[in-house]
Scaffold this motif. Structure first.
Motif, PDB file in Angstrom:
ATOM      1  N   PHE A 139      -5.718   2.025  27.752  1.00 24.42           N
ATOM      2  CA  PHE A 139      -6.531   0.951  27.190  1.00 24.42           C
ATOM      3  C   PHE A 139      -7.998   1.364  27.143  1.00 24.42           C
ATOM      4  CE2 PHE A 139      -8.661  -3.219  27.340  1.00 24.42           C
ATOM      5  CZ  PHE A 139      -8.093  -3.751  26.214  1.00 24.42           C
ATOM      6  N   SER A 140      -8.370   2.184  28.103  1.00 24.98           N
ATOM      7  CA  SER A 140      -9.780   2.573  28.171  1.00 24.98           C
ATOM      8  C   SER A 140     -10.184   3.498  27.024  1.00 24.98           C
ATOM      9  CB  SER A 140     -10.066   3.249  29.505  1.00 24.98           C
ATOM     10  OG  SER A 140      -9.159   4.302  29.683  1.00 24.98           O
ATOM     11  N   ASP A 156     -14.210   0.243  20.944  1.00 24.65           N
ATOM     12  CA  ASP A 156     -15.058  -0.785  21.550  1.00 24.65           C
ATOM     13  C   ASP A 156     -14.717  -2.180  21.040  1.00 24.65           C
ATOM     14  OD1 ASP A 156     -16.287   1.119  22.939  1.00 24.65           O
ATOM     15  OD2 ASP A 156     -18.249   0.964  21.959  1.00 24.65           O
ATOM     16  N   VAL A 165     -11.737  -3.602  22.778  1.00 23.06           N
ATOM     17  CA  VAL A 165     -12.082  -4.033  24.131  1.00 23.06           C
ATOM     18  C   VAL A 165     -12.817  -5.370  24.074  1.00 23.06           C
ATOM     19  CG1 VAL A 165     -13.426  -3.468  26.186  1.00 23.06           C
ATOM     20  CG2 VAL A 165     -12.209  -1.665  24.982  1.00 23.06           C
ATOM     21  N   LEU A 166     -13.765  -5.456  23.144  1.00 17.56           N
ATOM     22  CA  LEU A 166     -14.548  -6.686  23.025  1.00 17.56           C
ATOM     23  C   LEU A 166     -13.679  -7.869  22.661  1.00 17.56           C
ATOM     24  CD1 LEU A 166     -17.789  -5.504  21.206  1.00 17.56           C
ATOM     25  CD2 LEU A 166     -17.657  -6.625  23.419  1.00 17.56           C
ATOM     26  N   LEU A 187      -9.606 -13.454  25.942  1.00 17.17           N
ATOM     27  CA  LEU A 187      -9.198 -13.839  27.285  1.00 17.17           C
ATOM     28  C   LEU A 187     -10.209 -14.800  27.899  1.00 17.17           C
ATOM     29  CD1 LEU A 187      -6.643 -12.806  28.470  1.00 17.17           C
ATOM     30  CD2 LEU A 187      -7.931 -11.207  29.852  1.00 17.17           C
ATOM     31  N   HIS A 188     -11.469 -14.540  27.592  1.00 15.13           N
ATOM     32  CA  HIS A 188     -12.545 -15.404  28.085  1.00 15.13           C
ATOM     33  C   HIS A 188     -12.358 -16.820  27.557  1.00 15.13           C
ATOM     34  CE1 HIS A 188     -16.655 -16.591  29.138  1.00 15.13           C
ATOM     35  NE2 HIS A 188     -16.770 -17.078  27.911  1.00 15.13           N
ATOM     36  N   GLU A 189     -12.051 -16.917  26.268  1.00 11.51           N
ATOM     37  CA  GLU A 189     -11.856 -18.241  25.668  1.00 11.51           C
ATOM     38  C   GLU A 189     -10.687 -18.966  26.311  1.00 11.51           C
ATOM     39  OE1 GLU A 189     -11.542 -18.229  21.389  1.00 11.51           O
ATOM     40  OE2 GLU A 189     -13.524 -17.321  21.273  1.00 11.51           O
ATOM     41  N   LEU A 240      -1.837  -8.102  27.598  1.00 11.40           N
ATOM     42  CA  LEU A 240      -2.117  -7.417  26.340  1.00 11.40           C
ATOM     43  C   LEU A 240      -1.326  -8.060  25.205  1.00 11.40           C
ATOM     44  CD1 LEU A 240      -2.045  -3.759  27.644  1.00 11.40           C
ATOM     45  CD2 LEU A 240      -4.049  -5.048  26.960  1.00 11.40           C
ATOM     46  N   PHE A 246     -10.466  -8.195  23.049  1.00 16.98           N
ATOM     47  CA  PHE A 246      -9.514  -8.502  24.122  1.00 16.98           C
ATOM     48  C   PHE A 246     -10.151  -9.398  25.166  1.00 16.98           C
ATOM     49  CE2 PHE A 246      -7.980  -7.451  28.410  1.00 16.98           C
ATOM     50  CZ  PHE A 246      -6.660  -7.880  28.295  1.00 16.98           C
ATOM     51  N   TRP A 247     -11.307  -8.970  25.670  1.00 19.30           N
ATOM     52  CA  TRP A 247     -11.945  -9.757  26.736  1.00 19.30           C
ATOM     53  C   TRP A 247     -12.522 -11.056  26.192  1.00 19.30           C
ATOM     54  CZ3 TRP A 247     -10.618  -8.967  31.441  1.00 19.30           C
ATOM     55  CH2 TRP A 247     -10.217  -7.686  31.842  1.00 19.30           C
TER      56      TRP A 247
END
Lengths: 279, 375
Positions: free
Chosen positions: B182-183, B187, B190-191, B197-199, B167, B193-194
């Motif tokens: 976090f949940s 939105d 969340v978007l 992380l994806h990049e 985080l 963050f992921w």
């Protein structure tokens, strides 16, 4: 078209394919010229006695079809089986299949920078991996590429490696729960996270998923699948984890030694997994 | 006999200790009861089984008086049942406390093993031995997990810290303050963050970018469920062909050229009909070439019209508003000016972006294409 292999001893056998290849080279459409380099090399290998009277154009077309097939099959990242290639693309050209595959692999490499790799030796299923080292700036160029699932995959891979190459499914969910990913709850990005991790990643061969014997309640364990070892490595995953920690990979001596050993063993058998050599 | 009994009760006491040593006091009673119930059920089954055993023995021509050997067998049976119950209890307890055994540095596992050892002294039949083996498998499994635990202790890898650092890594150090979980987050958080992380993750992988057609591929409609067995094969075939894209009949460079020529001629025809209809009003270039429904058709039209201009069948001029118009080159009207136009070739580049196209469509309020599709 004559499909049957001709007699080896007949003198005409040598001349026939030679003429076909040579003649078509001049008449062929402009597209076939683009691949002139590869067809030069293939002429010798493809003039095997089994080749029927196929024109170079036909073979070029087959290779192009194969390239397209492989690219489209790769969309889902599920390893491409040889039986599917034979069934959907190669068809009657079965006798020259190894060469078709070799040429397709060459073209994928020239044009896209992709490497066609056999997933595991003798597994007869193939994947494409990017040969070009990722550049930081690429991320912006890449644009929208569907759902951003690589982060989740990397986390799971990292957990597995850091925990000694095996992790129970319960541990994975305990971890992901803290990031708002629940096995039973629909996720904004991942949809059904349990399916993504225990089915999709498994089918794509990033992960292995198997039941731990003698557990009550039943638990499963996750390990790296063969694709993971091809697309990334222990060292890279360790470096990712270290980067997140803002620490040096050497701060985890056990993992670092293991990753180092892995790097060394990779360096030794250089072309062991190339598809062309397995044919 | 009495000695054995003593050791057995000893084992039972030990089990009590074992139970106490584990931290699940409030559950103990309940579970114990359940266990007892379960066992009673199993006992019942055993009884039945053995009952049937004895009943099958019955028809044997045994003398009516009890043989001493037979008597001992009965005693044995009682003892065996007790051993089995104890084994089951032991397995159950260990199973229930799996987590504690693995995670704490207690001697629980070795104590359980010792207990099983004691129990094994009384084992004389395969059935009990099988239970012993089952326990042993469980114990060794736990041992393996314990060993692994030890390993990770040495590695200093802490998943919880890793999670927090993830985080932090993406720059979410404030998350904990703003939302407890976090949940619960927005939105967009969340978007992003992921997404970030994806990049980061993709730069550590050699994943091949997936290949996609610009306008997507044809929709593979789900073929209708295979007709029931009674249906004809032909019907299946018809259904199957629905999935296939239309096959390209011929792919030839020459054929392509022909279509270009044909299109140019067709469009020239359209243009000339217009000129005949309204000989005094030149046609707006944009209105002529723009297809409000298709950007690609528009580009094609521009391409075709350029041939018409090149061949001198029409010319482009700017009107008083400095907007391009198309007008006919009248052969009869050959004066010096037009002469110089037709002989002095000029080249021009037209650029048209998707946005330009949209703007033109809305500005000129073009609702219908002047050049209609020929196919």
């Amino acid at each position: 078209m004559l499909q049957k292999p001709r007699g080896r001893g007949r003198p005409s056998t040598q001349a026939d394919p030679e003429r076909d290849w040579g003649g078509a080279g001049e008449e062929g459409p402009s597209t076939s010229r683009a691949a002139g380099g590869s067809s030069q090399g293939s002429r010798a290998s493809l003039s095997a006695p089994t080749v029927g009277p196929r024109t170079q154009k036909q073979l070029e077309l087959k290779v192009a079809e194969l390239v397209q097939f492989l690219l489209i099959k790769d969309q889902k990242k599920i390893p491409i089986k040889r039986t599917d290639i034979l069934k959907h693309v190669v068809g009657d050209y079965r006798d020259v299949y190894p060469n078709l595959l070799k040429l397709a692999a060459e073209r994928l490499q020239y044009v896209f920078g992709y490497k066609l790799v056999e997933l595991e030796p003798k597994s007869h299923s193939y994947i494409l991996i990017n040969m070009l080292e990722p550049v930081e700036a690429d991320a912006e160029m890449r644009g929208d590429q569907g759902t951003p699932i690589s982060g989740l995959l990397m986390i799971v891979l990292g957990l597995i490696f850091m925990k000694g190459n095996t992790i129970t499914e319960t541990e994975v969910w305990d971890f992901l729960r803290r990031l708002g990913v629940y096995p039973t709850k629909k996720h904004l990005i991942f949809g059904d996270p349990k399916k993504l991790i225990t089915e999709d990643f498994v089918r794509q061969r990033y992960l292995e998923y198997r039941r731990i014997p003698h557990t009550d309640p039943v638990d499963y364990e996750l390990q790296w699948g063969p694709r993971t070892n091809l697309e990334t490595s222990k060292m890279k995953v360790l470096k990712f984890v270290a980067k997140v920690h803002n620490q040096d990979p050497k701060d985890w001596p056990t993992q670092y030694c293991e990753a180092l050993a892995d790097e060394e063993s990779r360096a030794r058998p250089a072309t062991a997994s190339a598809p062309a050599t397995s044919s | 006999m009495s000695k054995e009994k003593c050791s057995l009760t000893g084992g039972k006491e030990k089990r009590g200790e074992l139970v106490r040593s584990l931290a699940w006091q409030h559950l103990v009673k309940q579970e114990e009861e359940e266990a007892v119930k379960k066992e009673e059920k199993e006992e019942g089954e055993d009884e039945e089984e053995e009952g049937s055993d004895s009943s099958s023995d019955d028809p044997n021509p045994e003398p009516p008086c009890m043989h001493p050997d037979l008597l001992e067998l009965v005693v044995d049976r009682e003892k065996c049942r007790k051993i089995r119950r104890q084994y089951r209890q032991l397995i159950y307890t260990v199973q229930q406390n799996r987590e504690d055994i693995v995670n704490t540095a207690s001697d629980t596992l070795s104590e359980a093993l010792e207990e099983a050892n004691v129990l094994f002294d009384g084992v004389s039949r395969t059935r009990e031995a099988a239970l012993d083996a089952q326990f042993l498998v469980l114990a060794s499994d736990l041992g393996k997990e314990k060993a692994k635990q030890l390993n990770t202790d040495m590695n200093f890898f802490n998943p919880i810290a890793f999670c927090d650092l993830l985080l932090l890594f993406v720059g979410f150090n404030w998350v904990e303050e703003e939302c407890k979980e976090f949940s619960d987050c927005d939105d967009s958080i969340v978007l992003s963050f992921w997404g970030m992380l994806h990049e980061e993750a993709t730069s550590w992988m050699l994943q091949a970018e997936t290949f996609h057609f610009i306008f997507g591929s044809f929709k593979a409609e789900r073929s209708a469920r295979k007709p029931r067995l009674g249906c004809h094969k032909r019907a299946c075939k018809m259904e199957g062909s629905g999935d296939m894209p239309t096959k390209l009949r011929r792919l030839d460079v020459h054929a392509n050229q022909e279509t270009t020529e044909k299109e140019v001629e067709r469009i020239l025809g359209l243009l000339q009909t217009y000129f005949q209809k309204y000989p005094d009003t030149p046609v707006s270039y944009f209105e002529f070439v723009i297809d409000p429904n298709s950007f690609s058709r528009t580009v094609e039209n521009i391409f075709y019209v350029s041939f018409i201009i090149r061949d001198g069948f029409a010319r482009i001029r700017l009107d008083q508003d400095r907007l391009p118009i198309l007008e006919p080159t009248n052969v009869s009207q050959v004066d010096d000016e037009s002469d110089s136009y037709s002989y002095c070739r000029k080249q021009g580049v037209i650029s048209l972006s998707l946005q330009d196209w949209k703007n033109i469509v809305s500005t000129f309020e073009i609702s219908e294409a002047m050049i209609k599709n020929s196919y």
